[in-house]
Design a protein around this motif. Structure first.
Motif, PDB file in Angstrom:
ATOM      1  N   UNK A 376      -5.316  15.863  -4.259  1.00 49.43           N
ATOM      2  CA  UNK A 376      -6.465  16.656  -4.699  1.00 49.43           C
ATOM      3  C   UNK A 376      -6.784  17.702  -3.654  1.00 49.43           C
ATOM      4  N   UNK A 377      -7.095  18.922  -4.144  1.00 46.23           N
ATOM      5  CA  UNK A 377      -7.431  20.026  -3.242  1.00 46.23           C
ATOM      6  C   UNK A 377      -6.313  20.271  -2.218  1.00 46.23           C
ATOM      7  N   UNK A 378      -5.072  20.052  -2.662  1.00 49.35           N
ATOM      8  CA  UNK A 378      -3.935  20.372  -1.823  1.00 49.35           C
ATOM      9  C   UNK A 378      -3.576  19.314  -0.804  1.00 49.35           C
ATOM     10  N   UNK A 379      -4.248  18.190  -0.810  1.00 47.93           N
ATOM     11  CA  UNK A 379      -3.872  17.158   0.151  1.00 47.93           C
ATOM     12  C   UNK A 379      -3.947  15.787  -0.520  1.00 47.93           C
ATOM     13  N   UNK A 380      -3.308  14.802   0.141  1.00 58.78           N
ATOM     14  CA  UNK A 380      -3.227  13.460  -0.432  1.00 58.78           C
ATOM     15  C   UNK A 380      -4.507  12.677  -0.114  1.00 58.78           C
ATOM     16  N   UNK A 381      -5.029  12.024  -1.147  1.00 57.71           N
ATOM     17  CA  UNK A 381      -6.204  11.152  -0.997  1.00 57.71           C
ATOM     18  C   UNK A 381      -5.756   9.740  -1.320  1.00 57.71           C
ATOM     19  N   UNK A 382      -6.079   8.794  -0.465  1.00 55.83           N
ATOM     20  CA  UNK A 382      -5.562   7.436  -0.625  1.00 55.83           C
ATOM     21  C   UNK A 382      -6.683   6.405  -0.476  1.00 55.83           C
ATOM     22  N   UNK A 383      -6.645   5.376  -1.331  1.00 57.45           N
ATOM     23  CA  UNK A 383      -7.485   4.192  -1.180  1.00 57.45           C
ATOM     24  C   UNK A 383      -6.559   3.029  -0.845  1.00 57.45           C
ATOM     25  N   UNK A 384      -6.820   2.371   0.299  1.00 54.48           N
ATOM     26  CA  UNK A 384      -5.972   1.248   0.687  1.00 54.48           C
ATOM     27  C   UNK A 384      -6.531  -0.060   0.129  1.00 54.48           C
ATOM     28  N   UNK A 385      -5.871  -1.171   0.486  1.00 56.01           N
ATOM     29  CA  UNK A 385      -6.242  -2.469  -0.077  1.00 56.01           C
ATOM     30  C   UNK A 385      -7.673  -2.842   0.268  1.00 56.01           C
ATOM     31  N   UNK A 386      -8.114  -2.535   1.500  1.00 52.24           N
ATOM     32  CA  UNK A 386      -9.480  -2.888   1.900  1.00 52.24           C
ATOM     33  C   UNK A 386     -10.505  -2.138   1.074  1.00 52.24           C
TER      34      UNK A 386
END
Length: 796
Positions: A376-386
């Motif tokens: 999103x918006x040209x960069x990677x957004x990540x949600x981890x397990x926590x």
């Protein structure tokens, strides 16, 4: 005397012939209405079609009732003194209950002023004079309630026995023996030795006989009690509880059909009792208006066919399972769903193309995905397990059912991704910020891969799948920690091992209650409404251009509602003492707004913790006012059998009174010691009873011997049936063989109460077969049935 009997039978035959002639006229009228309704559908207007549907619906019901020729359509008659008032009720009979002051002459004579015949449904002649009074009508109440102590207007009560259209016999009770009564100038004849005893002496079949001809005063008061609130009825074996419950359903429909039609549920403990009783309501003039369900059939798509060992059943039925199931429903999310293929992933670079989501599947072979990536918006957004775990905990903090929390979980995922993306700080203007957020959400939600992630991370759970997940002993031990003991969790898990991962497989009656609880805990997401199938009449009537989508007819709507109904306006629970706490919760959901009739006998309870079940029952019934009745007369068992059963009752529930038997046969229970093998002795005793009685023979064994007993009796014919001790509840047979009382008593903590039930099934003869564990004395009497019970335990 024979001449008098023949003459009275002839009189009743003439009346019955007239009734059937009138019924044939009414059938012809109903058939005419059906034909006329069909013609209306050809007129070609929407109004004509709607009128046709309504008329066909009404005429069809009427015709169906009239076409049922019952074995004893006309079963009773009362001859009445002149009443205090001359008002006629809607059924054409006078409404007065007490005789007029001058009804009895000073010399002790009296004239019969009115004769009423009682039957399954009301029948009027062409002049609206009653030929038959419906047994539920107020005018019929004296037939059941009149006694020599309180006769009211009744001088003679007659039971009429018929088969098809032929009157076979009559039996009279004289309510006012002190009077010299005359009917049409002739002395009033009295035939037979008593109507009640004649009704009780009929041979049994494997289906239940209704008792409208032999209902007595205390039963009639229950049947006609006001429907408001909760009616609680207790009574020992043979007091007619089940029959009273069925007759009450028919009576409520008669009194307020608009309120109760299609909305009465009768709950029976076993399928055997359902099949035994389901023919009663049609014979009472009601068919298709009441749902009779076994506990194992209350959940749509489930049918109990398996049997749980007593130890597992006690745990599954306990109210503690509510907490276990709630944990299991949430814990099952951690099991995840089968991961979909990772479409769009660049395997060499290890990155998802821009605009695609990296699901992180499968992070764990047997769990939900542990990573969510979005560009999103040209960069990677990540949600981890926590972070995913935090989102899940926040979502589960809601009070809605688990499946209905999925939209909340989706919203929280979007919020977490939005917060990670830094989009909130891109615009100070609220409108531009809201527009940016809206576009962000739309972009993510439009991706199939996000939906695939959500399906795997928060799958739609089914009750069967969660129940199957509980078959894992370690998993269930974790979900039931501090609620169930380790051994209890193991027994439940092992009992569920018969299910496949999707939950398909044999279910027990206790499993069905667990499924219903899980349905409430999980919830059912809304489904698109199923498109209604086209009606061929749409094409035949030429209305398709006028009505492209034809509205649902009244008949179709009634059928659909009957299939979809999960709540009822009146709930009748039969053998209520056997319901477990979890089963009470299941039944309670079907009567949240209902009035109730609850019939049972604590002394016959097969549940090991009656106090826990009573608490669950009170919760199901809510704060509605209670009205209590007690049935005290045993019409089923002769005194000889009732006395033997009372010895076991004294051991099972010291101080509990036995219902009073009204008759004696002079035939004492028979005691036999089984040889080796036991089956030969049991078969010989069953064969002997088949020669002795005209009706049915029930062979009652411990639950674990059911299949074995069926093999013992193979080839003896349809009149004999083998059944487990827990299946005998509510049933009755002309003769019964009870095999090894000790085995029945030792099956569970409630075994003595179950044995008491087994001993009270016979209407004529009882044989008890002792095995090794029964320690029979020289006369073959097992230790549990000897007459050395201390008097203080007998409750007399």
């Amino acid at each position: 005397m024979a001449d008098v009997r023949d003459r009275e039978i002839s009189i009743e035959q003439d009346h019955l012939d007239g009734v059937y002639r009138r019924l044939e006229e009414k059938i012809q009228e109903a058939e005419f209405l059906m034909r006329d309704a069909a013609r209306r559908g050809q007129v070609g207007t929407p109004g004509a079609l709607a009128e046709r549907d309504a008329q066909v619906f009404r005429a069809g019901i009427h015709l169906n009732r009239l076409n049922n020729e019952f074995e004893d359509f006309l079963f009773g008659r009362i001859d009445l003194l002149l009443g205090k008032d001359g008002e006629k009720g809607p059924d054409g009979a006078y409404t007065s209950v007490e005789p007029a002051d001058d009804a009895v002459h000073p010399d002790g004579t009296a004239d019969i002023a009115e004769t009423l015949h009682i039957g399954r449904i009301g029948v009027l002649d062409a002049d609206y004079t009653p030929l038959v009074i419906d047994w539920r009508a107020p005018a019929a109440a004296p037939f059941y309630r009149s006694t020599p102590v309180e006769p009211g207007r009744v001088v003679r009560r007659r039971v009429i026995r018929s088969k098809g259209r032929q009157v076979l016999g009559v039996e009279d009770d004289l309510m006012r023996p002190e009077l010299t009564a005359r009917l049409a100038g002739e002395p009033l004849a009295v035939v037979g030795d008593g109507a009640l005893m004649a009704a009780l002496g009929q041979a049994r079949s494997h289906t239940m006989r209704d008792i409208v001809a032999s209902i007595q005063a205390e039963q009639d008061r229950v049947i006609r009690a006001p429907a408001a609130s909760v009616t609680l009825v207790e009574g020992g074996p043979g007091t007619g509880k089940t029959a009273v419950a069925l007759h009450r359903a028919a009576y409520l429909l008669y009194q307020d059909r608009r309120r109760y039609a299609g909305g009465i549920l009768i709950v029976s403990p076993t399928p055997l009792l359902v099949s035994y009783t389901e023919g009663v309501l049609p014979s009472l003039g009601e068919e298709g208006q009441v749902a009779i369900r076994a506990l194992g059939s209350l959940v749509d798509g489930a049918e109990a066919t398996a049997y749980d060992p007593p130890a597992a059943a006690r745990v599954k039925g306990s109210a503690r399972m509510v907490q276990v199931l709630r944990r299991a429903a949430r814990g099952a999310l951690d099991l995840g769903a089968a991961p979909p293929a990772r479409a769009g992933r660049d395997e060499e670079a290890g990155e998802a193309p821009e605009g695609q989501l990296d699901l992180g599947l499968p992070a764990a072979p047997a769990g939900p995905p542990e990573r969510l990536r979005v560009v999103a918006f040209g960069r990677r957004v990540e949600l981890d397990a926590a972070e995913l775990g935090r989102v899940r905990r926040d979502a589960l903090s809601g009070t809605a059912p688990v499946n209905l929390l999925r939209p909340r979980a989706r919203r929280l995922l979007l919020d977490a991704l939005w917060a990670r993306s830094g989009g909130a700080g891109r615009h100070q203007d609220p409108e531009l910020a809201a527009e940016l957020r809206s576009g962000f959400d739309e972009d993510i939600l439009s991706e199939d891969s996000f939906t695939a992630f959500l399906d795997a991370w928060w799958p739609e759970l089914t009750p069967r799948a969660v129940l199957a997940a509980m078959a894992d002993e370690k998993r269930l031990a974790r979900w039931s920690r501090k609620v169930l003991g380790q051994g209890e969790a193991r027994r439940v898990a092992r009992s569920l091992s018969r299910l496949d991962p999707a939950g398909e497989g044999p279910l027990s009656v206790h499993d069905v209650a667990l499924l219903d609880e899980l349905e409430a805990v999980l919830g059912t997401p809304p489904r698109p409404r199923r498109k209604r199938e086209a009606d061929p009449l749409d094409h035949l009537t030429g209305l398709q251009e006028l009505m492209p989508v034809r509205e649902e007819t009244q008949w179709e709507r009634a059928e659909r509602l009957a299939q979809e109904r999960t709540e009822y306006t009146h709930v009748i629970v039969d053998e209520a003492q056997d319901l477990t706490p979890m089963q009470w919760r299941m039944v309670g959901r079907r009567g949240r707004q209902a009035t109730w009739t609850v019939v049972g006998d604590p002394a016959q309870s097969s549940w090991s913790d009656p106090d826990e079940a009573a608490a669950a029952r009170e919760e199901a019934l809510g704060n509605r006012p209670r009205r209590r009745f007690t049935l005290t007369v045993n019409y089923r068992n002769p005194a000889e059998i009732a006395e033997l059963a009372s010895r076991v009752l004294a051991l099972a529930m010291p101080g509990s009174p036995s219902p009073r038997a009204v008759r004696s046969t002079g035939v004492e229970p028979r005691f036999v010691v089984a040889g080796e093998p036991m089956g030969e002795t049991v078969r010989a005793e069953a064969a002997r009873l088949l020669e002795t009685v005209d009706g049915t023979v029930g062979v009652v064994v411990a639950m674990e011997r059911r299949e074995q007993a069926a093999r013992w009796l193979a080839g003896l014919g349809e009149r004999v049936v083998a059944l487990g001790s827990l299946e005998a509840k509510g049933l009755e047979y002309d003769a019964t063989v009870v095999v090894s009382p000790a085995e029945v008593a030792d099956e569970s903590p409630a075994g003595l109460r179950v044995l008491y039930v087994a001993l009270t099934r016979a209407t004529q003869q009882l044989t008890v077969v002792s095995g090794r564990r029964d320690q029979p004395d020289a006369d073959g009497v097992p230790d549990l049935l000897r007459d050395d019970v201390p008097p203080e335990l007998l409750g007399e």
